[in-house]
Write an enzyme that holds these catalytic residues in place. Structure first.
Site, PDB file in Angstrom:
ATOM      1  N   GLU A   1       0.796  -1.172   0.018  1.00  0.00           N
ATOM      2  CA  GLU A   1       0.002   0.163  -0.138  1.00  0.00           C
ATOM      3  C   GLU A   1       0.949   1.435  -0.052  1.00  0.00           C
ATOM      4  OE1 GLU A   1      -2.777  -0.393   3.178  1.00  0.00           O
ATOM      5  OE2 GLU A   1      -2.773  -2.409   3.033  1.00  0.00           O
TER       6      GLU A   1
ATOM      7  N   CYS B   1       3.135   8.372   1.543  1.00  0.00           N
ATOM      8  CA  CYS B   1       3.547   7.433   2.467  1.00  0.00           C
ATOM      9  C   CYS B   1       3.567   6.076   1.565  1.00  0.00           C
ATOM     10  CB  CYS B   1       2.466   7.345   3.537  1.00  0.00           C
ATOM     11  SG  CYS B   1       2.703   5.998   4.610  1.00  0.00           S
TER      12      CYS B   1
ATOM     13  N   CYS C   1      -1.030  -2.508  14.852  1.00  0.00           N
ATOM     14  CA  CYS C   1      -0.744  -2.151  13.575  1.00  0.00           C
ATOM     15  C   CYS C   1      -1.298  -3.298  12.466  1.00  0.00           C
ATOM     16  CB  CYS C   1       0.757  -2.044  13.304  1.00  0.00           C
ATOM     17  SG  CYS C   1       1.164  -1.878  11.569  1.00  0.00           S
TER      18      CYS C   1
ATOM     19  N   CYS D   1       5.199  -7.522   7.405  1.00  0.00           N
ATOM     20  CA  CYS D   1       6.373  -6.950   8.577  1.00  0.00           C
ATOM     21  C   CYS D   1       6.243  -7.881   9.846  1.00  0.00           C
ATOM     22  CB  CYS D   1       5.877  -5.500   9.161  1.00  0.00           C
ATOM     23  SG  CYS D   1       7.080  -4.809  10.317  1.00  0.00           S
TER      24      CYS D   1
ATOM     25  N   SER E   1       9.637   5.181  16.002  1.00  0.00           N
ATOM     26  CA  SER E   1       8.349   4.850  16.734  1.00  0.00           C
ATOM     27  C   SER E   1       8.470   4.504  18.021  1.00  0.00           C
ATOM     28  CB  SER E   1       7.632   3.854  15.911  1.00  0.00           C
ATOM     29  OG  SER E   1       7.180   4.283  14.550  1.00  0.00           O
TER      30      SER E   1
ATOM     31  N   SER F   1      11.024   6.103   8.742  1.00  0.00           N
ATOM     32  CA  SER F   1      10.638   5.817  10.058  1.00  0.00           C
ATOM     33  C   SER F   1      10.887   4.406  10.733  1.00  0.00           C
ATOM     34  CB  SER F   1       9.167   5.890  10.055  1.00  0.00           C
ATOM     35  OG  SER F   1       8.427   5.451  11.377  1.00  0.00           O
TER      36      SER F   1
ATOM     37  N   CYS G   1      -1.411   2.041   8.211  1.00  0.00           N
ATOM     38  CA  CYS G   1      -0.563   1.176   7.791  1.00  0.00           C
ATOM     39  C   CYS G   1      -0.986  -0.201   7.677  1.00  0.00           C
ATOM     40  CB  CYS G   1       0.597   1.348   8.740  1.00  0.00           C
ATOM     41  SG  CYS G   1       1.784   0.227   8.818  1.00  0.00           S
TER      42      CYS G   1
ATOM     43  N   CYS H   1       3.971  -5.357  15.880  1.00  0.00           N
ATOM     44  CA  CYS H   1       3.340  -4.462  16.805  1.00  0.00           C
ATOM     45  C   CYS H   1       1.559  -4.614  17.096  1.00  0.00           C
ATOM     46  CB  CYS H   1       3.342  -3.143  16.632  1.00  0.00           C
ATOM     47  SG  CYS H   1       5.047  -2.575  16.133  1.00  0.00           S
TER      48      CYS H   1
ATOM     49  N   HIS I   1       6.179   4.944  21.028  1.00  0.00           N
ATOM     50  CA  HIS I   1       4.923   4.473  21.800  1.00  0.00           C
ATOM     51  C   HIS I   1       5.070   4.460  22.941  1.00  0.00           C
ATOM     52  CE1 HIS I   1       4.254   4.228  17.324  1.00  0.00           C
ATOM     53  NE2 HIS I   1       4.755   2.902  17.328  1.00  0.00           N
TER      54      HIS I   1
ATOM     55  N   GLU J   1       9.337  -2.703   8.115  1.00  0.00           N
ATOM     56  CA  GLU J   1      10.093  -1.985   8.686  1.00  0.00           C
ATOM     57  C   GLU J   1      11.139  -1.695   7.958  1.00  0.00           C
ATOM     58  OE1 GLU J   1      10.798  -0.788  11.725  1.00  0.00           O
ATOM     59  OE2 GLU J   1      12.735  -0.234  10.549  1.00  0.00           O
TER      60      GLU J   1
HETATM   61  N1  SAH Z   1       7.679   0.031  10.463  1.00  0.00           N
HETATM   62  C1  SAH Z   1       7.955   1.492  10.845  1.00  0.00           C
HETATM   63  C2  SAH Z   1       7.396   2.127   9.522  1.00  0.00           C
HETATM   64  C3  SAH Z   1       5.955   1.797   9.172  1.00  0.00           C
HETATM   65  S1  SAH Z   1       4.816   1.985  10.647  1.00  0.00           S
HETATM   66  C4  SAH Z   1       7.568   1.850  11.980  1.00  0.00           C
HETATM   67  O1  SAH Z   1       7.231   1.247  12.837  1.00  0.00           O
HETATM   68  O2  SAH Z   1       8.162   3.158  12.457  1.00  0.00           O
HETATM   69  C5  SAH Z   1       4.477   3.891  10.477  1.00  0.00           C
HETATM   70  C6  SAH Z   1       3.958   4.508  11.349  1.00  0.00           C
HETATM   71  O3  SAH Z   1       2.678   4.194  11.642  1.00  0.00           O
HETATM   72  C7  SAH Z   1       4.502   4.121  12.848  1.00  0.00           C
HETATM   73  O4  SAH Z   1       4.749   5.188  13.693  1.00  0.00           O
HETATM   74  C8  SAH Z   1       3.481   3.357  13.362  1.00  0.00           C
HETATM   75  O5  SAH Z   1       3.241   3.211  14.546  1.00  0.00           O
HETATM   76  C9  SAH Z   1       2.178   4.000  12.741  1.00  0.00           C
HETATM   77  N2  SAH Z   1       0.928   3.142  12.736  1.00  0.00           N
HETATM   78  C10 SAH Z   1       0.776   1.509  12.794  1.00  0.00           C
HETATM   79  N3  SAH Z   1      -0.581   1.254  12.989  1.00  0.00           N
HETATM   80  C11 SAH Z   1      -1.081   2.150  13.439  1.00  0.00           C
HETATM   81  C12 SAH Z   1      -2.364   2.489  13.880  1.00  0.00           C
HETATM   82  N4  SAH Z   1      -3.320   1.678  13.755  1.00  0.00           N
HETATM   83  N5  SAH Z   1      -2.848   3.925  13.972  1.00  0.00           N
HETATM   84  C13 SAH Z   1      -2.017   4.854  13.875  1.00  0.00           C
HETATM   85  N6  SAH Z   1      -0.716   4.755  13.462  1.00  0.00           N
HETATM   86  C14 SAH Z   1      -0.374   3.339  13.309  1.00  0.00           C
HETATM   87 FE1  SF4 Z   2       5.874  -3.219  11.358  1.00  0.00          FE
HETATM   88 FE2  SF4 Z   2       5.805  -0.439  11.878  1.00  0.00          FE
HETATM   89 FE3  SF4 Z   2       3.677  -1.953  11.680  1.00  0.00          FE
HETATM   90 FE4  SF4 Z   2       5.353  -2.321  13.833  1.00  0.00          FE
HETATM   91  S1  SF4 Z   2       4.361  -0.352  13.186  1.00  0.00           S
HETATM   92  S2  SF4 Z   2       4.281  -3.930  12.931  1.00  0.00           S
HETATM   93  S3  SF4 Z   2       7.196  -1.999  12.516  1.00  0.00           S
HETATM   94  S4  SF4 Z   2       4.995  -1.599  10.110  1.00  0.00           S
END
Ligand code: SAH
Ligand code: SF4
Length: 405
Positions: free
Chosen positions: A115, A134, A148, A141, A246, A223, A365, A145, A248, A192
């Site tokens: 995406e 983006c 996500c 991934c 990230s 990121s 994402c 997390c 969190h 990632e």
């Molecule tokens: N893997 C990398 C980059 C992709 S995720 C990372 O984690 O930084 C990019 C951003 O989207 C991250 O900060 C992640 O925490 C955020 N993200 C993922 N799922 C989300 C959600 N459900 N709501 C808001 N932001 C989210």
């Molecule tokens: Fe992967 Fe980033 Fe999603 Fe975490 S937030 S699962 S590192 S894409």
């Protein structure tokens, strides 16, 4: 050393999609200008041909090798035998926010989907209009997390350099039709980036190369969920990209849950590595915190974050969690987010609250790919939800905070 319970990973919900064979030809846009020059000279072509090919590839005008009219037919045939003009086989676009957000689901040659999301920001006062793109760095991934949607999918494969830059070429063509252009690119889609470091850095270099995509390095953000070796490689290159981390959570047990990679790369060391990047490049680090109601938005979390980051060259971005289908969690209330922001601002940290974009098209994402992956088994969803409830209660207890504080 803190004692760490490695725990078991939160299980993924979806089976990997059925895939076909890969096309062995690399994407043309993944080649550096030097590699293109070498290839042409090996095929008996003068150096100026490289400029002709690049003009077509990067201006977005060429949809196929047949469009490279300035090149002799034999060279076009050789190029097409060796490379693909576009690695994105098919793309579906959905709109949200009255057209301000657009999301693309790109099909790759082996049937996997990734995406990218375009967010338009109209001009405001002295600020010119922007179009932030983006992009994805991996299909799926492995970090997992639990808030996500990409994490729920599990890991499929790394993207090729061309598969990364072709997302930007897609949107350049799309915006060119209305006389607009991509002004910023963020590696915040699926995957990632720092677990596909070589290809991501090659892609970022092409995106910022004036002879290729030509976007200024300062308009590119990478990121990471905290892969220290990747951050160190980046620091060694001294680029002008923005590094986003990230974060969190700034409490160990909670971050172990929210970013499972924390067990391998604890956040204190991640922040130190990011601070080295800031020292070497002079670029402010962006720390991202997805705000989840009752989980990581408590006054204790705000205090721990303030303590961790105060005095550093940092900008904190608070992002209300985009609700994802299979978690038991919800976004924090605006009041909670504002209170969190105030605690950070009180210690001098520059803090912004990001508005969620495209929630109605699943623009977080990996959300669209998860939606299209079908419905996971209800008992697997129920198990995952209850595991998350138990783990988060345990993490909050270990973090020394009352549940629901
Ligand atoms: N893997 C990398 C980059 C992709 S995720 C990372 O984690 O930084 C990019 C951003 O989207 C991250 O900060 C992640 O925490 C955020 N993200 C993922 N799922 C989300 C959600 N459900 N709501 C808001 N932001 C989210
Ligand atoms: Fe992967 Fe980033 Fe999603 Fe975490 S937030 S699962 S590192 S894409």
């Amino acid at each position: 050393m803190r004692a760490r319970d490695p725990g078991s990973q939160i299980p993924v919900l979806f089976a990997a999609p059925r895939v076909g064979l890969r096309d062995p030809r690399p994407g043309l846009a993944g080649l550096t200008p030097e590699a293109m020059l070498t290839w042409l000279s090996e095929h008996g072509q003068p150096a100026y041909r490289a400029r002709q090919v690049a003009d077509h590839v990067w201006s977005g005008r060429a949809a196929s090798f047949d469009d490279l009219r300035t090149l002799p037919a034999a060279v076009r045939a050789d190029l097409s035998a060796a490379f693909r003009m576009d690695t994105l086989v098919d793309t579906l676009v959905r709109q949200a926010d009255g057209g301000l957000t657009e999301k693309a689901l790109h099909h790759l040659d082996d049937g996997r989907t990734i995406e990218s999301v375009l967010m338009r920001y109209p001009a405001r006062g002295p600020r010119r209009e922007r179009a932030t793109l983006c992009i994805s760095s991996q299909a799926g991934c492995a970090v997992g997390c639990p808030f996500c949607a990409t994490g729920e999918l599990g890991f499929w494969r790394d993207l090729e350099t061309a598969e990364i830059v072709d997302q930007a070429r897609f949107w350049r063509r799309h915006l060119a039709r209305e006389g607009r252009r991509v002004t910023n690119i963020v590696f915040m889609g699926m995957g990632e980036p720092m677990l596909n470091t070589d290809r991501v850095l090659a892609a970022a270099s092409l995106l910022s190369d004036a002879r290729a995509f030509g976007l200024g390095a300062r308009h590119i953000t990478i990121s990471t969920s905290g892969v220290i070796p990747g951050i160190e490689v980046l620091t060694g290159l001294r680029p002008q990209y923005t590094l986003a981390v990230s974060l969190h959570a700034a409490r160990p047990a909670l971050r172990d849950l929210l970013v499972p990679l924390n067990r391998r790369y604890p956040f204190e060391r991640v922040v130190d590595a990011a601070t080295d990047y800031a020292d070497v490049t002079g670029r402010r680090i962006t720390y991202e915190i997805v705000m989840i109601a009752g989980i990581n938005d408590t006054p204790a979390d705000a205090a721990a974050t303030a303590e961790l980051l105060r005095g550093r060259l940092a900008h904190v971005n608070l992002i209300p969690m985009n609700p994802v289908a299979h978690t038991p969690w919800q976004p924090s209330s605006p009041e909670r987010i504002e209170a969190f922001a105030t605690t950070l601002r009180n210690v001098g940290l520059h803090t912004t609250v990001r508005r969620n974009r495209g929630m109605d098209i699943g623009a977080a994402c990996g959300q669209l790919a998860a939606e299209l992956a079908g419905s996971p088994a209800p008992d697997a969803v129920a198990r995952r939800r209850s595991l998350l409830v138990d783990r988060s209660a345990a993490a909050l207890r270990a973090a020394g905070d009352g549940v629901g504080a």
